[in-house]
Design an enzyme around this catalytic site. Structure first.
Site, PDB file in Angstrom:
ATOM      1  N   ALA A 162      11.547   5.638  -6.534  1.00  0.00           N
ATOM      2  CA  ALA A 162      10.042   5.256  -6.471  1.00  0.00           C
ATOM      3  C   ALA A 162       9.408   6.786  -7.466  1.00  0.00           C
ATOM      4  O   ALA A 162       8.152   6.718  -8.183  1.00  0.00           O
ATOM      5  CB  ALA A 162       9.385   4.701  -5.793  1.00  0.00           C
ATOM      6  N   TYR A 163       9.061   7.854  -6.248  1.00  0.00           N
ATOM      7  CA  TYR A 163       8.796   8.921  -6.895  1.00  0.00           C
ATOM      8  C   TYR A 163       8.963  10.099  -8.049  1.00  0.00           C
ATOM      9  O   TYR A 163       8.018  10.146  -8.910  1.00  0.00           O
ATOM     10  CB  TYR A 163       9.232   9.675  -5.296  1.00  0.00           C
ATOM     11  CG  TYR A 163       8.309  11.222  -5.481  1.00  0.00           C
ATOM     12  CD1 TYR A 163       7.218  11.169  -5.580  1.00  0.00           C
ATOM     13  CD2 TYR A 163       9.019  12.585  -5.677  1.00  0.00           C
ATOM     14  CE1 TYR A 163       6.329  12.442  -5.396  1.00  0.00           C
ATOM     15  CE2 TYR A 163       8.663  13.768  -5.802  1.00  0.00           C
ATOM     16  CZ  TYR A 163       7.210  13.412  -5.958  1.00  0.00           C
ATOM     17  OH  TYR A 163       6.725  15.333  -5.646  1.00  0.00           O
TER      18      TYR A 163
END
Length: 295
Positions: A162-163
């Protein structure tokens, strides 16, 4: 062979800069470092009481003004722009350092749609909203935008999907902004710090473990051992890093004052290594290099 003539760095004196996410960690170090270098710094924080004016050298105290800004709140961004515009007046704003961000760490199967939206809203959508709000002031000075990503803007590693998605997107935003704004006189640079020990690592570990709480046990069990090992390794790597927050602050200063700013600045040997691996290794080889993380 033609030789490009040397051009001295620009003086920070009389120039104003906004640093978002300045309440702690790299943002705080950056705000203090820029103030000590001579900039007038507006420290973007979610609560003005969290401003970095209480630490650092005495010379920096009068040069930092905390400004409340939540990058995910359009009204907050607009209010901050209006306030800073009133404070800088006709002098305008020289620099915008888009540093604010969060880090969602979990196996992608365990990242809820809500958490992914929070990640992208803070690190991507919010950054563009802030840039749009402050561009009129930056055009007035023919100033600079400095976007902060990380080594994960070059390589997406397991358990930080996600990051990394947000960092890849911010890299793309930066490339496009650089190409669109240069004809208008605004330079855009990217700073990619590697692992640096700041309080964020403890917060990431706590949030990451809690991210697994709402996942069905039969799924969480598939990832729990390698994921916990990964979190421990990540924090240990940051503790062992020789790169300091002050190195990051100095790199941002260079991006803001260079007569000819580079498009990318990498901070730390690990950030440089990841960039090289991403360029030279085929996907299969890079997958093998990263495989121990998931085993």
């Amino acid at each position: 062979m033609s030789v490009v003539p040397f051009r001295a760095p620009l003086s920070p004196r009389g120039r104003s800069v906004l640093v978002t996410g300045a309440s702690s960690g790299l943002g705080r170090a950056c705000a203090l470092g820029l103030a000590e270098a001579g900039f007038r710094v507006f420290a973007g924080v979610r609560k003005e009481a969290d401003g970095p004016e209480s630490t650092g050298s005495a010379e920096a105290f009068g040069a930092i003004t905390p400004v409340r800004v939540d990058v995910t709140d359009e009204a907050s961004v607009a209010e901050a722009a209006e306030r800073i515009s009133g404070l800088v007046g006709e002098d305008g704003l020289w620099g915008l350092v888009n540093n604010a961000g969060i880090c969602v760490s979990a196996p992608l199967e365990c990242v809820s749609p809500q958490r992914l939206r929070e990640q992208l809203d803070t690190n991507v959508v919010g950054q563009l909203a802030v840039t749009q709000a402050f561009l009129p002031m930056l055009r007035r000075t023919r100033g600079r935008v400095v976007n902060v990503t990380s080594g994960l803007g070059s390589v997406a590693i397991p358990f930080l999907g996600a990051y990394a998605s947000a960092q890849f997107a911010k890299e793309a935003l930066t490339d496009v902004l650089r190409r669109e704004l240069r004809p208008l006189g605004v330079d855009v640079a990217l700073v990619q710090p590697g692992a640096i020990m700041t309080p964020i690592w403890g917060k990431v570990s706590v949030a990451a473990r809690s991210a697994m709480d709402g996942v069905p046990e039969h799924i969480a069990e598939l990832y729990r051992i390698p994921f916990n090992r990964f979190l421990h390794h990540n924090e240990q790597q940051a503790r062992a890093s020789e790169t300091r927050p002050e190195d990051f602050a100095e790199t941002v200063r260079q991006a803001l004052t260079a007569a000819r700013p580079r498009s990318r600045y990498r901070v730390g040997s690990d950030a440089r290594k990841v960039s090289v691996l991403a360029r030279v290794l085929p996907d299969a080889a890079l997958d093998r290099y990263l495989r121990p993380i998931t085993e």
